[in-house]
Motif scaffolding. Structure first.
Motif, mmCIF file in Angstrom:
data_model
loop_
_atom_site.group_PDB
_atom_site.id
_atom_site.type_symbol
_atom_site.label_atom_id
_atom_site.label_comp_id
_atom_site.label_asym_id
_atom_site.label_seq_id
_atom_site.Cartn_x
_atom_site.Cartn_y
_atom_site.Cartn_z
ATOM 1 N N GLN A 162 14.019 1.718 11.581
ATOM 2 C CA GLN A 162 14.142 2.688 10.471
ATOM 3 C C GLN A 162 15.345 3.417 10.958
ATOM 4 O O GLN A 162 15.278 4.129 12.153
ATOM 5 N N SER A 163 16.141 3.367 10.034
ATOM 6 C CA SER A 163 17.301 4.667 10.113
ATOM 7 C C SER A 163 17.535 5.487 8.920
ATOM 8 O O SER A 163 18.205 4.735 8.022
ATOM 9 N N ARG A 164 17.061 6.441 8.919
ATOM 10 C CA ARG A 164 16.982 7.312 7.903
ATOM 11 C C ARG A 164 16.248 6.642 6.513
ATOM 12 O O ARG A 164 15.186 6.148 6.726
ATOM 13 N N GLU A 165 16.913 6.114 5.650
ATOM 14 C CA GLU A 165 16.525 5.597 4.373
ATOM 15 C C GLU A 165 16.798 4.202 4.391
ATOM 16 O O GLU A 165 16.717 3.530 3.276
ATOM 17 N N GLN A 166 17.371 3.649 5.499
ATOM 18 C CA GLN A 166 17.414 2.077 5.555
ATOM 19 C C GLN A 166 16.412 1.593 6.489
ATOM 20 O O GLN A 166 16.112 1.966 7.684
ATOM 21 N N THR A 222 20.016 -7.397 8.877
ATOM 22 C CA THR A 222 19.656 -7.442 7.440
ATOM 23 C C THR A 222 19.087 -6.002 7.227
ATOM 24 O O THR A 222 18.147 -5.620 7.814
ATOM 25 N N THR A 223 19.512 -5.324 5.997
ATOM 26 C CA THR A 223 19.207 -4.145 5.725
ATOM 27 C C THR A 223 18.657 -3.969 4.273
ATOM 28 O O THR A 223 18.676 -4.561 3.583
ATOM 29 N N PHE A 224 17.686 -2.967 4.307
ATOM 30 C CA PHE A 224 16.923 -2.586 2.962
ATOM 31 C C PHE A 224 16.823 -1.033 2.501
ATOM 32 O O PHE A 224 16.859 -0.197 3.567
ATOM 33 N N GLN A 225 17.189 -0.756 1.501
ATOM 34 C CA GLN A 225 16.862 0.747 1.101
ATOM 35 C C GLN A 225 15.420 0.883 1.022
ATOM 36 O O GLN A 225 14.766 0.079 -0.069
ATOM 37 N N ILE A 226 14.854 1.993 1.519
ATOM 38 C CA ILE A 226 13.278 2.485 1.401
ATOM 39 C C ILE A 226 13.371 3.780 1.355
ATOM 40 O O ILE A 226 14.254 4.505 1.546
ATOM 41 N N LYS A 227 12.272 4.287 0.655
ATOM 42 C CA LYS A 227 11.778 5.637 0.503
ATOM 43 C C LYS A 227 10.643 5.745 1.370
ATOM 44 O O LYS A 227 9.523 5.022 1.005
ATOM 45 N N GLY A 228 10.449 6.948 2.420
ATOM 46 C CA GLY A 228 9.502 7.044 2.938
ATOM 47 C C GLY A 228 9.690 6.729 4.461
ATOM 48 O O GLY A 228 10.890 6.489 5.110
ATOM 49 N N GLU A 229 8.485 6.821 5.042
ATOM 50 C CA GLU A 229 8.421 6.480 6.633
ATOM 51 C C GLU A 229 7.882 5.450 6.883
ATOM 52 O O GLU A 229 6.650 5.016 6.398
ATOM 53 N N ASP A 261 5.157 6.872 1.557
ATOM 54 C CA ASP A 261 5.967 7.637 0.742
ATOM 55 C C ASP A 261 4.962 8.541 0.150
ATOM 56 O O ASP A 261 4.477 8.536 -0.753
ATOM 57 N N GLY A 262 4.904 9.911 0.927
ATOM 58 C CA GLY A 262 3.831 10.896 0.543
ATOM 59 C C GLY A 262 2.508 10.358 0.785
ATOM 60 O O GLY A 262 1.980 9.915 1.805
ATOM 61 N N VAL A 263 1.653 10.357 -0.535
ATOM 62 C CA VAL A 263 0.341 9.868 -0.497
ATOM 63 C C VAL A 263 0.378 8.366 -0.463
ATOM 64 O O VAL A 263 -0.756 7.680 -0.890
ATOM 65 N N GLN A 264 1.451 7.858 -1.103
ATOM 66 C CA GLN A 264 1.569 6.325 -1.676
ATOM 67 C C GLN A 264 1.898 5.466 -0.536
ATOM 68 O O GLN A 264 2.673 6.022 0.577
ATOM 69 N N GLU A 265 1.364 4.496 -0.357
ATOM 70 C CA GLU A 265 1.564 3.461 0.793
ATOM 71 C C GLU A 265 2.120 2.166 0.048
ATOM 72 O O GLU A 265 1.623 1.518 -0.873
ATOM 73 N N LEU A 266 3.250 1.762 0.669
ATOM 74 C CA LEU A 266 3.994 0.424 -0.158
ATOM 75 C C LEU A 266 4.268 -0.338 0.949
ATOM 76 O O LEU A 266 4.102 -0.085 2.305
ATOM 77 N N SER A 267 4.362 -1.474 0.509
ATOM 78 C CA SER A 267 4.586 -2.568 1.579
ATOM 79 C C SER A 267 5.985 -3.408 1.309
ATOM 80 O O SER A 267 6.267 -3.908 -0.089
#
Length: 1753
Positions: free
Chosen positions: A546-550, A564-571, A588-594
């Motif tokens: 991860q690099s910043r929001e990528q 290959t890069t994706f735009q993401i939000k969170g860590e 992403d905050g209290v939310q967990e994404l995959s």
């Protein structure tokens, strides 16, 4: 070791019902018991019977009782049981892993005699012994058994070693044999190692000793080499009987030996290296111990008896508990059973076994690393284990305990850090994997990879990377212990990790730069900046970072620039791979994404990188056929074709639907299979397969060269013709001079015309120079352009106007105007050329032509060209032409039309005409659409369109830029008013977001807050409050909640109360308005279950009665609220609820109320409540506990009469405790429990009182009590023996002889150690039985008491007793046991003559077992010699045989020589015959022949140093031949051995010549001569030595021929056939063609390669010819056969034929005079003892030397 009796798991029977065998399963789950009824019972580890199955006879016709089960054993995987039976068979039953599975016979092994014993080692096959003395092995996979070794003495016992790699076999003659069945790093010599004095029925094998016990009542500990180490002699103990069975603990440090009613226990003292007697456990009624088995984990011992009982014992030293989670059971000093207390460990409740392989005492065991890893210590080692995978390691460790730190971050290896040194221990490996010096012990700074992903061709891959210092990484190969490389960085490193294959290393520095290192090349590449997270995807070489929001993903890390890069939000927090999916987990905050990754690229790429194409194919099989899957199939097809994995390639093309390639590959695979069937080799390397693969790859030249290399020109030409590549076929035929070239050309031309390929035919004619024919072909084919080209290139053709006209007409007809113009231009007609170019729109050629001939037309043509391009939608190309023509406006329109905005901008900047301004709006709109707002603003402003520019910025949301532009071109108030007005408009339109942005841009957030409040959008309002007034958030929530509560909007009010973290206010709000349901919901949701219960309880309290009950039933809380009321002491409300709806709970409430009152000391009130609860007994117990006997008696009598007795018994127990026995007895009698009085008196040892009470109140039990009393008294002293004897005498005097005999028989060694007394008693019993009882009873007494007398070593008395009972055989055995050989002989001779040979045989066996060979020689000479042979004393054996006769000597000499030859010790066998001579016995001829041939096959004897060996062989054969000449040659072997003598002589002579440089040509001649004997000698060795000898002396032609033949023979040996050999070079020679093919190559590979390289090098030398030299006879110079088939004698010096200058010897041999003189001179000058010895031998062999006048002595 302590053993504690736990329980009986199988009760004894009344008579003999022997437990024949016991076995624990290796996984510690099952115990198998074989009973006398031939049934196998299965118990669990706690002794509970769970299953059983019946065995079956070998043949059902003999019945189910026709056999006995002798032994059983579990398989190493615990799923099978082997059963050995006396009906000559072994069955293997599959019992499965779970209880109750069906029992199936999966193997059976029929034998030639009874199976006597059986074991199944952990490593190896089933081992079993037979009655006839064989020890055999049975393999369950092949279902076959074979003999390991054979003796004449039946096998009595088998026991494996602790590692399960070997076994000991005990035989009835006392022999003990050690045998290994699998590889063992600690293996000892195998074979017979012990001769025990008695049959070793009880035998055990520990790490240090072999323990044997038997009928002599002695326990002997032998060391590993079979020497006595220690012994315990119980032969003088009259109470002891013969030892029947023995078992050692799994650790080998404890030993249990069973006999009669007794277990003897021994412990191994590691400090002294000796065995100590630990305990002697006696068990009355066990009788003979028939079987013992120790559980694999050491915690249980099981014992089987003669009467069918099975007893279970606990065998532990001590138990400890670790952190209330794990139980440590020390089952031995060096073995600990680690088991989870809750039974939920990785191996269930059984736990794991921790054992020191060195036998060291374990004294500290800990569970670490999240309860997964185990650490234990001994004095010299440290033990580590992975409990999840059951992998244990033990390594030597010298560091002080407590100074090291353990790290368990890597699941494959434990990292130990001590004193600046890092040590790695791989779980399951008993050696330290590696040690390095480092000060950085952060797990993120160390990466270890151990075989985590297999790679093709790499068996062991273990690598580590760590920090030498803060900026230097060191990489180590742990397999070889070498440093792979070091990499230095310019910044501090804070993280590193190897990939799973250890080929790539990722690391990150403090600047958050991510770099990649190729471990092989040490190349460093920077792949990402500002990396906050990085990880290798498990099971692959894919990297996620991860690099910043990528989110960056490298599917192929070998090409780091492809990411290959994706735009993401969170860590990013983790990468998970399971169930065919790979997901990146983002928080992403209290939310967990995959985020899902492309699993196809990961799995497929990993398999391809690892070279595992089969795995890649299996993965693709599971995918649907999509475009991506098709691409992957194509990639795999290409890779498998390159890797020559043709079957997988065929499947790939089938998946792609490429039928032609599938059929082609099927044909190739068919050819490959045929080649493999015919030659046994993989056909992929065959030239036909290689050629076809080259054709498939379109590498036709490669295929051609392959065919030509194998001289297959026809196949190459056929290939080209099939592919219709006639040109290549014709060219190949021309190059190779094929006779059919012209016909091939004609066929080619005919084929072209038939297939209407006139163009190709024209090309052929053009190549041949027939231009007119070529032009006609081109025109016929409709190819006038090619005709035009040909005319243009040939000057003379351009001069023919008719021809040019025909061609130009044809070109114009097919509208090839440009080619026509070109031809017109070349023939000097520019006007026609210009017309043609313009008609054909070939404006480029037209412009070029106009510049030379019509300059004024250029501008017009350029504009036409631009118009054409615009009409063809090629406006971008038209721009430059319009500019060339000076049409600026058209150029701008074309640029805008082509969206060439940069060119349009350039045109506008160059030309500022007013006519261009309308285009500025389009440019502004274009750049605004591209979000290039600055450029759009420039064009809008340039055109004065300010409003459009401001509106553009507002629409883009760039309020500040719009505000600046407006401020620059508008007034400040005007701007503010404009923005507020616009915001209000947006507000009116419902565009609140846009309105909010405008308010914020003019710094009016309060207006936005007011807007949202007005719209009742409280969420948006609170967002702005949090952003611009964070200190007012909570008060705002409360304020809104209050307002909403006033508005009766309770739901929204609740929401704000909760947001203000005041949920209790929401509950109170709902309570105040009687909204109890919502109050209950809020309390339960935010305060938990207890808060919900409290609200429900309060709600119910407000309702009371039925309403409360209904409410609580609705929530399912009625019973809980009743319990809660009881817990909170509100019993009144509890009674109200229970009486209304749960009357069954009323007694329970009374009971709880009573318990509360009892705790408060209110006994009378508690009594009332207990009675109302229906539990008067609890009231009684309450008073008993308080020792208020009167109240207890009252309550019991009134409410629970059954408890009266309990009260009395309780009082009696107190009275007994206080020693008030009369009162206690009276109370028990009142309670009608006299048996308790008896028990108490007996337990307190007051037998008199016990008997009195029993007599008065329990007369029916008096007899049993008296018997118990008698047994107790009998066990107390020796006076009881006298009592028995006195009683027996009384019965005798009274004439009750039967009872007298029984009394005498009851006297046992346990009662007295006086053997004289025992002998007297038992002899008297026998005497009475013979005199006064019937014969059957007398025989029974003799059979019973005789063995007892033998046990106390009263052999004469036992024999007399047997004789009295007419038991002749037993009497003889008794005398034999006492070594009374004369008495035994006399009894046999006088009473049973058939036993005389039996006595003689026993006497011989006795002498053998005692090792008295000298004495045995007087009785059995052959047996004595065999005894020497069995013990390996061959010298003594041969000396003894030699002293008797030559025949006997050579019999054993032949045996010894045969064994040495089989073991590859041919030189040792030769030394024997040198010492003892080679007798001409026909049975020895094969030995002499094998000895000679084995030596002649040895490559390392071709040296000067080997002369003595060849001389010994030569001398031995000479002696043999001389002996054969003196006798009649009945076997026809004399000629054969004479030939072997000649070969041995030449071999010896060559070795002698090698030591003398002057004789190097004689060396070569002898080597060349030996080639004619390749029907005897190994052919490859003979030709190699001949070739190399010739090479050494410069005879290159012969060397080339012989070495070429050598290489051909090597190939023939590898192929197993001589069919491919070419014999052309050896025609008309005496070198044989038909020769035996050696089984293997005798010349080492390095020498073969050296010869091959020389042959290849010489084959390029034109001077060397592949021919053999000839002599004056016109034949090969070394041939003994002339051109007319006449034979010439071979020279005894060189082996060459003697043609002239012949020197005749006395016995018919001859020598070349030249060779003879050369040898004589060389011997004289060098004084070589070897050459002198050669001449001496020739003297002896040939009958003397010719008189040459030399003497070398």
């Amino acid at each position: 070791m302590n053993i504690k009796h736990l329980k009986n798991i199988l009760p004894p029977q009344d008579g003999a019902a022997k437990i024949t065998a016991l076995a624990w399963s290796p996984n510690n789950v099952k115990l198998a018991v074989s009973t006398a009824e031939r049934v196998v019972l299965l118990f669990d580890e706690n002794g509970e019977r769970r299953d059983k199955f019946s065995t079956k006879p070998a043949d059902s016709k003999y019945g189910k009782k026709s056999y006995l089960v002798k032994a059983i054993a579990f398989s190493p995987d615990s799923t099978k049981i082997a059963v050995g039976q006396t009906d000559n068979i072994i069955y293997v039953y599959r019992i499965g892993e779970e209880w109750g599975e069906k029992k199936v016979i999966c193997n059976k092994f029929v034998q030639s005699s009874q199976v006597t014993c059986l074991t199944w080692p952990l490593e190896g096959p089933i081992i079993f012994g037979l009655l006839e003395g064989k020890v055999r092995a049975a393999n369950i996979k092949s279902n076959k058994s074979h003999t390991l070794y054979q003796t004449d003495s039946y096998v009595v016992s088998l026991t494996p070693n602790l590692r399960g790699t070997a076994f000991l076999a005990g035989h009835a003659d006392g022999s003990v044999v050690r045998y290994y069945v699998s590889d063992d790093p600690y293996a000892e010599p195998q074979g017979k190692i012990i001769s025990h004095p008695v049959p070793p029925y009880a035998m055990a094998w520990t790490n240090n000793n072999i323990i044997i016990a038997g009928c002599d009542k002695r326990i002997i500990m032998y060391n590993k080499s079979g020497k006595i180490h220690q012994q315990f002699d119980y032969s003088r103990d009259e109470t002891e009987r013969e030892f029947t069975t023995a078992v050692t603990s799994p650790s080998g440090q404890a030993l249990v030996i069973g006999s009669y009613d007794r277990l003897r226990i021994f412990d191994y003292n590691t400090s002294r290296g000796m065995w100590d007697v630990k305990a002697n456990r006696e068990f009355q009624g066990f009788y003979t111990i028939t079987a013992l088995a120790w559980k694999r984990d050491g915690s249980r011992l099981v014992c089987g008896t003669l009467c069918g009982a099975v007893e279970l014992f606990d065998s532990v030293l001590r138990r400890t508990v670790w952190k209330n989670k794990w139980e440590m059971t020390y089952v031995g000093p060096s073995q600990v059973l680690v088991k989870p207390l809750a039974g939920s460990g990785p191996f269930g409740s059984r736990g794991v076994i921790l054992r020191s392989q060195y036998g060291f005492e374990i004294h500290d065991v800990r569970i670490m690393g999240k309860d997964r890893y185990l650490v234990a210590r001994t004095n010299e080692t440290i033990l580590l284990g992975d409990l999840h995978r059951n992998l244990l390691s033990e390594v030597h460790w010298g560091a002080e305990p407590g100074t090291e730190k353990f790290y368990f971050d890597n699941e494959n290896v434990c990292m130990i850090f001590s004193a600046g040194e890092l040590s790695l221990v791989e779980y399951g490996n008993n050696d330290i994997l590696g040690s390095v010096r480092t000060e950085f012990m952060n797990p993120h700074l160390i990466s270890v990879r151990l075989n985590e992903r297999r790679q093709r061709g790499i068996e062991d891959n273990k690598k580590m990377a760590y920090l030498l210092d803060l900026k230097t990484i060191c990489m180590v190969d742990l397999v070889f212990g070498v440093t792979v490389g070091q990499v230095t960085h310019d910044s501090r490193i804070d993280w590193l990790e190897l990939n799973e294959t250890g080929t790539q290393l990722l690391f990150r520095d403090k600047r958050q730069r991510l770099l990649l290192i190729n471990v092989g090349s040490l190349q460093k590449t920077s792949i990402l900046n500002y990396s906050t997270f990085v990880q290798w995807v498990p099971g692959s070489d894919v990297v996620v970072a991860q690099s910043r929001e990528q989110l960056c993903v490298w599917y192929n890390i070998d090409i780091p620039e492809r990411v290959t890069t994706f735009q993401i939000k969170g860590e990013v927090v983790d990468v998970e791979r399971a169930d065919g999916r790979t997901e990146v987990i983002v928080q992403d905050g209290v939310q967990e994404l995959s985020y899902a990754l492309d699993e196809g690229l990961i799995e497929f790429g990993t398999a391809v990188d690892d070279g595992d194409f089969l795995r890649a194919m299996n993965y693709l099989e599971s995918l649907p056929m999509t475009a991506e899957a098709e691409t992957m199939w194509r990639t795999l097809a290409r890779l498998t074709l390159e890797g020559r994995q043709l079957y997988i390639a065929e499947r790939c093309f089938a998946a792609l639907g490429d039928v032609s390639k599938v059929r082609y590959l099927q044909g190739i695979n068919h050819i490959r299979q045929l080649i493999q069937e015919n030659s046994g080799e993989d056909g992929v390397n065959h030239h036909e397969v290689q050629a076809r693969l080259a054709i498939l790859d379109k590498q036709f030249k490669t295929a051609e060269s392959i065919y030509l290399d194998y001289n297959n020109l026809g196949a190459a030409m056929e290939m080209y013709q099939e592919l219709h590549k006639w040109d290549e076929a014709v060219q190949l035929a021309e190059v190779k001079g094929h006779p059919e070239v012209e016909s091939l050309r004609r066929a080619h031309l005919q084929w072209l015309l038939e297939t209407h390929q006139e163009e190709k035919a024209g090309q052929m004619k053009e190549a041949e120079g027939d231009y007119m024919a070529a032009i006609n072909m081109y025109l016929k084919a409709g190819m006038p352009a090619k005709a035009s080209r040909l005319v243009s290139s040939v000057d003379e053709l351009r001069d023919d106007p008719d021809l040019v006209g025909r061609i130009t007409n044809a070109l114009l007809k097919v509208e090839l105007y440009e080619q026509a113009g070109d031809l017109y231009e070349k023939v000097g007609q520019p006007q026609k050329a210009m017309e043609s170019y313009r008609r054909g729109q070939a404006y480029y050629r037209a412009v070029e032509l106009a510049r030379h001939h019509f300059p004024g037309e250029v501008i017009k043509i350029e504009e036409e060209w631009g118009d054409l391009l615009v009409s063809n939608k090629q406006a971008d190309a038209a721009i430059s032409h319009y500019i060339e023509a000076g049409r600026t406006l058209k150029a701008l329109e074309a640029a805008i039309s082509a969206r060439q905005w940069k060119k349009a901008v350039q045109i506008i900047e160059v030309d500022d005409e007013v006519s261009l301004k309308p285009h500025l709006l389009k440019l502004g709109q274009h750049f605004a659409s591209l979000n290039d707002l600055r450029s759009a603003e420039k064009f809008y402003v340039k055109g004065g369109m300010y409003k459009e520019a401001i509106e553009m910025y507002n629409q883009a949301g760039e309020w500040e830029r719009a505000h600046q532009l407006a401020s620059r071109h508008m007034g400040a108030d005007e701007v503010a008013v404009m923005y507020v007005n616009q915001a209000q408009v947006l507000e009116g339109q419902g565009k609140f977001k846009e309105a909010e942005k405008l308010y914020i841009s003019v710094h009016e957030p309060d207006l936005a807050i007011t807007m949202y409040k007005k719209q009742r959008q409280y969420d948006q309002m609170m967002r702005l409050v949090r952003e611009y007034h964070p200190d007012l958030v909570q008060s705002t929530h409360l304020h809104l909640a209050g307002e909403l509560e006033q508005e009766n909007n309770y739901r929204d009010a609740e929401k704000h109360y909760v947001a203000a973290e005041d949920w209790k206010a929401a509950v109170n709000m709902y309570r105040s308005v009687d909204m109890w349901e919502d109050a209950y919901r809020v309390a339960k949701q935010h305060g938990g279950a207890n808060a919900g219960k409290q609200v429900a309880f309060l709600w119910a309290r407000t309702l009371r009665g039925d309403a409360a009950v209904k409410l609580l039933n609705k929530f399912g809380l009625l019973e809980q609220c009743i319990d809660y009321a009881c817990e909170s002491m509100q019993f009144e409300f509890a009674f109200e609820l229970a009486r209304t709806a749960m009357k069954q709970k009323v007694p329970d409430i009374h009971y709880k109320y009573a318990m509360a009152l009892e705790d408060d000391g209110k006994y009378s009130e508690a009594e009332s409540e207990f009675i109302q609860a229906g539990k008067p007994k609890e009231a009684v117990l309450m008073y008993v506990h308080a020792q208020d006997w009167e109240s207890a008696q009252r309550v019991a009598e009134a409410h629970d009469p059954d408890s009266v007795g309990d009260v009395l018994v309780g009082q009696a127990k107190v009275a007994f405790t206080e020693r008030d026995y009369p009162r206690a007895e009276a109370l028990l009698l009142r309670a009608q429990r006299p048996e308790l009085a008896v028990k108490f008196y007996r337990d307190s040892n007051q037998w008199t009182e016990a008997l009195r009470v029993c007599k008065e109140y329990l007369p029916h039990k008096l007899s049993a009590l008296q018997d118990e009393y008698d047994r107790t008294v009998l066990s107390r002293g020796s006076q009881d023996v006298e009592t028995l004897l006195n009683q027996a005498q009384q019965w005798e005097e009274a004439g009750e002889y039967n009872r007298a005999v029984d009394c005498y028989t009851k006297v046992t060694p346990h009662m007295s150690s006086d053997t004289t007394l025992l002998e007297k008693a038992w002899s008297k019993a026998g005497e009475l039985a013979v005199k006064f009882l019937d014969a059957d009873k007398a025989e029974e007494v003799a059979r019973h008491l005789g063995p007892r007398l033998l046990e106390i070593k009263r052999y004469n008395a036992a024999a007399q007793l047997f004789l009295a009972g007419d038991l002749i055989k037993e009497a003889i055995d008794a005398f034999i046991s006492g070594h009374e050989w004369k008495k035994a002989k006399n009894v046999a001779r006088e009473l049973e003559p058939r036993y005389e040979t039996y006595v003689d045989s026993a006497y011989k066996d006795f002498l053998k077992n005692e090792g008295k060979a000298e004495a045995l020689a007087d009785v059995d000479l052959t047996g004595a010699i065999d005894m020497y042979v069995e013990s390996g004393q061959w010298t003594r054996a041969l000396e003894t045989a030699a002293s008797h006769s030559a025949e006997l000597l050579h019999k054993y000499l032949a045996k010894y020589a045969t064994s040495m030859i089989k073991n590859g010790q041919a030189l040792g066998a030769l030394a024997l015959y040198k010492q003892y001579g080679a007798a001409p016995f026909s049975q020895n001829f094969n030995i002499y022949r094998r000895l000679a041939l084995d030596m002649m096959s040895m490559h390392d004897l071709s040296s000067p140093q080997a002369y003595r060996n060849w001389a010994d062989l030569r001398d031995m054969l000479l002696s043999l031949v001389d002996n054969l000449r003196q006798h009649e040659d009945r076997d026809g072997v004399q000629a054969e051995f004479e030939q072997l003598l000649i070969l041995a002589h030449y071999m010896a002579a060559r070795s002698a010549y090698m030591a003398t440089p002057q004789l190097e040509k004689l060396v070569a001649k002898v080597a060349v001569s030996l080639v004619r004997y390749t029907d005897v000698l190994p052919a490859d060795k003979a030709f190699y030595e001949a070739g190399m000898s010739c090479k050494n002396v410069g005879w290159e032609n012969m060397a080339f021929v012989f070495l070429n033949r050598f290489l051909d023979l090597c190939e023939a040996i590898e192929e197993g056939s001589l069919d491919s050999l070419d014999h052309t070079d050896f025609l008309d020679t005496d070198i044989p063609y038909e020769i035996p093919l050696p089984d293997s190559l005798t010349v080492p590979e390095p020498l073969r390669e050296e010869a091959k390289e020389w042959v290849l090098a010489v084959s390029m030398d034109q001077r060397v010819e592949q021919i053999l030299p000839t002599d004056e006879r016109g034949v090969y110079e070394a041939s003994l056969v002339g051109a007319d088939n006449s034979r010439f004698p071979a020279c005894v010096i060189s082996g060459y034929p003697v043609i002239r200058n012949r020197l005749d010897l006395k016995r018919g041999q001859a020598a070349n005079k030249e060779d003879w003189n050369k040898l004589i001179m060389a011997t004289k000058m060098s004084s070589s003892p070897e050459c002198q010895d050669v001449l001496k031998f020739i003297t002896a062999w040939c009958g003397g030397l010719p008189g040459m006048g030399y003497n070398f002595q």
